[in-house]
Write an enzyme that holds these catalytic residues in place. Sequence first.
Site, PDB file in Angstrom:
ATOM      1  N   TYR A 249       0.837  -1.202   0.000  1.00 53.93           N
ATOM      2  CA  TYR A 249       0.000   0.000   0.000  1.00 53.93           C
ATOM      3  C   TYR A 249       0.872   1.253   0.000  1.00 53.93           C
ATOM      4  CZ  TYR A 249      -3.660  -3.227   1.619  1.00 53.93           C
ATOM      5  OH  TYR A 249      -4.545  -4.260   1.743  1.00 53.93           O
ATOM      6  N   HIS A 257      -6.043   1.907  -1.504  1.00 58.92           N
ATOM      7  CA  HIS A 257      -6.006   0.562  -2.071  1.00 58.92           C
ATOM      8  C   HIS A 257      -4.546   0.182  -2.317  1.00 58.92           C
ATOM      9  CE1 HIS A 257     -10.299  -0.032  -2.591  1.00 58.92           C
ATOM     10  NE2 HIS A 257     -10.391   1.184  -3.090  1.00 58.92           N
ATOM     11  N   LYS A 289      -4.119  -4.525  -9.997  1.00 59.41           N
ATOM     12  CA  LYS A 289      -2.846  -4.300  -9.321  1.00 59.41           C
ATOM     13  C   LYS A 289      -1.721  -4.766 -10.233  1.00 59.41           C
ATOM     14  CE  LYS A 289      -5.166  -5.673  -5.051  1.00 59.41           C
ATOM     15  NZ  LYS A 289      -5.706  -4.338  -4.764  1.00 59.41           N
TER      16      LYS A 289
END
Length: 314
Positions: A249, A257, A289
């Site tokens: 993070y 997020h 991601k």
Amino acid sequence: MTQPILLRVSNFKAYVWDVDDINILRSHHHICGILTGTLPHLSSQNIFLGLPLQLMPEEAVLLVENGIAVLVDDPSAHHIPSQSALKLWKEARLNDIRQQIALTEEKGSIEASNPDRAMSESAKRKRKEREERRARAMANAAPGVPAEDNPSPHPTSENPSQAIIGEAPDSTIVMPSGSYTVNIPASSSKLEWYVPHSNASLTIAREAGIWLYPSTLQERARCGVFRDLWEKGYYMGGGIKFGGEYLVYPGDPLRYHSHFVASVIEAPDAALRPMEIVAHGRLGTGTKKAHLLCEWNDETRVVSYLSVEWAGFG
């Protein structure tokens, strides 16, 4: 100089029991951990749980190596209390109960004098239904047993719905028949018979037999990668659900997020199949991601990074 945080170790797992210490770890040291306790009266506890906070072993190693925390063998810190100490503890507990009863009665009198703040009819009905279900459950637990043959441990002749707490006649307290709360301190630090022994280094803790991490190349690699990302200002959480060791993070996980899913490669010559790279790229893209491959060199103690993203064609 501030006192180091006590990491209470049980079964080779490090826990934090003090709320103030948790706030310090989150705000000043980028340590997240996982709350493992349950909170009363909450139906869903997927995000916010109660004490204790369980740390990842990499987090515990980092804190101890930086002098922020020390390891404590929690089971051996609890000694058998003396009779005088136990008596004082019981008296303090009963005083707390008395104060809670007084506050409950004061709150009830205020609500009775102010109808606008009183319980709504819907809430009263739901409360009555809960009490009836609880009474039926208790009756079904011991069918066919008359009430007089199965008395409560501390009955009262004036009001059978009241319970008496205490063992000695001079310390009995009649609890109100309504709902009430008994607060139980989570930390043992204030107990007279709790005498923790601090292990200021991993070597001392390992010799004492309470901590073994890291003991393999893979564990050293995880600690090295975790420290390097931590020093860069990132927060790390468990990443097993996303196919990696960590979720990375850019700030507090309650506000941001994660940007990366990190996987640890224990050595420069460790095998990495092409299908693994493809799988990491597709999974990272599916979860919005980037997948971060973190290669650890145990000789130079340097981490090399490679991010993988699934790119479109055409």
